[in-house]
Motif scaffolding. Structure first.
Motif, PDB file in Angstrom:
ATOM      1  N   CYS A  85       3.645  -2.462  26.678  1.00  0.00           N
ATOM      2  CA  CYS A  85       4.412  -1.918  25.567  1.00  0.00           C
ATOM      3  C   CYS A  85       4.336  -0.393  25.581  1.00  0.00           C
ATOM      4  O   CYS A  85       3.297   0.183  25.912  1.00  0.00           O
ATOM      5  CB  CYS A  85       3.941  -2.486  24.235  1.00  0.00           C
ATOM      6  SG  CYS A  85       2.539  -1.647  23.503  1.00  0.00           S
ATOM      7  N   ASN A 140       8.754  -3.178  21.587  1.00  0.00           N
ATOM      8  CA  ASN A 140       8.279  -1.796  21.663  1.00  0.00           C
ATOM      9  C   ASN A 140       6.876  -1.614  21.110  1.00  0.00           C
ATOM     10  O   ASN A 140       6.103  -0.793  21.609  1.00  0.00           O
ATOM     11  CB  ASN A 140       9.251  -0.866  20.924  1.00  0.00           C
ATOM     12  CG  ASN A 140      10.555  -0.679  21.672  1.00  0.00           C
ATOM     13  OD1 ASN A 140      10.613  -0.913  22.879  1.00  0.00           O
ATOM     14  ND2 ASN A 140      11.594  -0.268  20.976  1.00  0.00           N
ATOM     15  N   ASP A 195      12.213   3.676  27.146  1.00  0.00           N
ATOM     16  CA  ASP A 195      13.072   3.631  25.953  1.00  0.00           C
ATOM     17  C   ASP A 195      14.488   3.154  26.277  1.00  0.00           C
ATOM     18  O   ASP A 195      15.362   3.168  25.413  1.00  0.00           O
ATOM     19  CB  ASP A 195      13.115   4.992  25.253  1.00  0.00           C
ATOM     20  CG  ASP A 195      13.644   6.101  26.159  1.00  0.00           C
ATOM     21  OD1 ASP A 195      14.225   5.787  27.222  1.00  0.00           O
ATOM     22  OD2 ASP A 195      13.480   7.279  25.811  1.00  0.00           O
ATOM     23  N   THR A 235      15.284  -2.712  18.900  1.00  0.00           N
ATOM     24  CA  THR A 235      14.239  -1.878  18.311  1.00  0.00           C
ATOM     25  C   THR A 235      13.465  -2.585  17.210  1.00  0.00           C
ATOM     26  O   THR A 235      12.234  -2.515  17.155  1.00  0.00           O
ATOM     27  CB  THR A 235      14.841  -0.575  17.759  1.00  0.00           C
ATOM     28  OG1 THR A 235      15.553   0.083  18.816  1.00  0.00           O
ATOM     29  CG2 THR A 235      13.757   0.348  17.241  1.00  0.00           C
TER      30      THR A 235
END
Length: 460
Positions: A161, A206, A31, A251
């Motif tokens: 991912c 992501n 992250d 994001t």
């Protein structure tokens, strides 16, 4: 939260004045809220924002020191994958050690016949990259679930991912310039041509819906849909050759950041690029390149361009980079009918001219840029380092970047999402200190939590 005593002892006060150990690698977690650094004496973990050392596992006693070449984090948990390296490896370079930092011991290992180039983690998978193959393991029992032949892959390129709903893996194909995609959640596999020359860097967003890639020339970055290999965007970093160090999506995939060994970071707007890419990058049937198997696209050349001279007020070809169009004269006439006819004629000429000019005129240039100060570019990387140059990630705050470099500095920058231009430097923090002054917080760091950011580490 109680912690177990660590066998990786902190440095003594007399050693705190010494130079820090040489860097072997550094990489963000999934992250991108923290990063880990492998050194000639162990590894360290840092929070990105606010910048803070959260853990250090290093041996300082002569004869017991050992280098860690690869440190793969599992989000913000106590689980790491370690591979030895450097002049005096702590573990063999052909073995992956699964390290539980709470138990202060290895809880599993994977052995191979060839040196390991990279390791990637998900909560249910361990991916190990060798120079010509990739092995995928189930995390629960370390049972192999897939084996992929990649051909020569000395950089250890692979992208996985982090999404819990999609399981997507991307890696180089045995064919030069081609990418192999595994959509495990859809039980689908395919490959396609991404570049004319060998691939040097790849990244997934992501959710695993978009793949970004760069060739060894480092001039173009292309973005594809992982589902069908459709070319979505073509972005130009520059005109001269460079080694692309990292690629990162934000994001919502509205921006893409690219760092290179030139000491620069480029930010591209994918929302602004979508309108131009739809017309210039998506080919019609007449534009299909039948000479390139498995690829319907006639690509812009990746090769460095011969044009190097730029003016301060215009783009590299004498016109604004943001327009990506051939300039037209400012037509004005008292006769509005004549003016409209003249404008239509010029638009027709411009459309025809684009068909004859080199296709790099239609590539999108970066919106914002960051240039590392050259006087601070002293590298602390070991000659045996597997990573060099800056790596970039998007910060937790809107329109911010986190840049980590082998000069031991972390930069936090802000870019203007509309006007672009040079990024504003918000802070510059030395995470690899000359005097190891971070040792004073080592007891708190051993708890594997960042109290200042109020983000606890998750114990598994």
């Amino acid at each position: 939260m109680a912690t177990k005593p660590s066998s990786w002892s902190p440095a003594s006060p007399s050693e705190q004045l010494h130079a820090p150990p040489k860097i072997l690698s550094y990489a963000f977690n999934q992250d991108q809220t923290c990063f880990a650094c492998g050194t000639e004496t162990g590894f360290r973990v840092y929070n990105c924002d606010p910048p803070k050392e959260t853990a250090r596992r290093e041996e300082t006693q002569p004869g017991n020191q050992g280098g860690i070449a690869i440190v793969a984090m599992l989000f913000r948990t106590n689980i790491f994958a370690l591979v030895g390296g450097g002049e005096n490896p702590r573990y063999p370079a052909k073995k992956v050690m699964i390290w539980d930092d709470y138990q202060n011991r290895c809880i599993g290992e994977l052995r191979f016949r060839f040196p390991i180039k990279a390791v990637l983690l998900r909560r249910e998978r361990v991916v190990v990259v060798l120079e010509s193959a990739i092995y995928v393991y189930d995390f629960a029992d370390l049972r192999v679930v897939d084996h992929i032949e990649t051909g020569p892959n000395p950089r250890g390129l692979c992208a996985l991912c982090p999404s819990s709903s999609n399981l997507v893996l991307a890696c180089p194909s045995p064919r030069k310039g081609h990418v192999h995609i595994e959509l495990y959640h859809l039980q689908k596999t395919h490959s396609f041509q991404a570049h004319e020359s060998a691939i040097s860097c790849i990244a997934l967003d992501n959710q695993g819906n978009h793949l970004a890639s760069a060739s060894e020339n480092g001039t173009l970055i292309r973005i594809f849909a992982t589902l069908n290999g459709q070319l979505l965007h073509e972005l130009r970093r520059g005109t001269d050759r460079a080694n692309i160090c990292s690629i990162s999506f934000n994001t919502d995939c509205s921006f893409l950041a690219v760092s290179s060994d030139k000491g620069t970071v480029h930010v591209f707007s994918l929302t602004q690029a979508s309108s131009s890419s739809a017309s210039s990058s998506t080919p019609s049937n007449a534009q299909m390149n039948t000479n390139t198997p498995n690829s319907p696209y006639e690509f812009t050349s990746d090769s460095p361009l011969p044009v190097r001279h730029r003016s301060s007020s215009s783009g590299p070809y004498g016109f604004n980079d943001e327009s990506n169009q051939i300039p037209t004269p400012n037509v004005s006439s008292e006769d509005d009918t004549f003016g409209r006819a003249r404008s239509a004629s010029l638009a027709f000429i411009k459309e025809k001219a684009m068909g004859y000019l080199p296709k790099y005129f239609s590539s999108r240039w970066s919106l914002a840029q960051f240039h590392m100060p050259p006087e601070l570019n002293t590298s602390w990387a070991s000659p045996l380092a597997t990573v060099r140059g800056p790596i970039v990630a998007f910060g937790q705050e809107p329109n911010t970047l986190i840049i980590i470099s082998d000069n031991g500095l972390e930069y936090k920058c802000r870019f203007d999402p509309v006007q672009g231009g040079e990024c504003e430097v918000l802070s510059a923090h030395r995470w690899l200190r000359h005097d190891d002054s971070a040792n004073g917080d080592r007891d708190r760091a051993d708890s594997m939590r960042s109290s200042e950011s109020n983000e606890d580490w998750i114990m598994l």
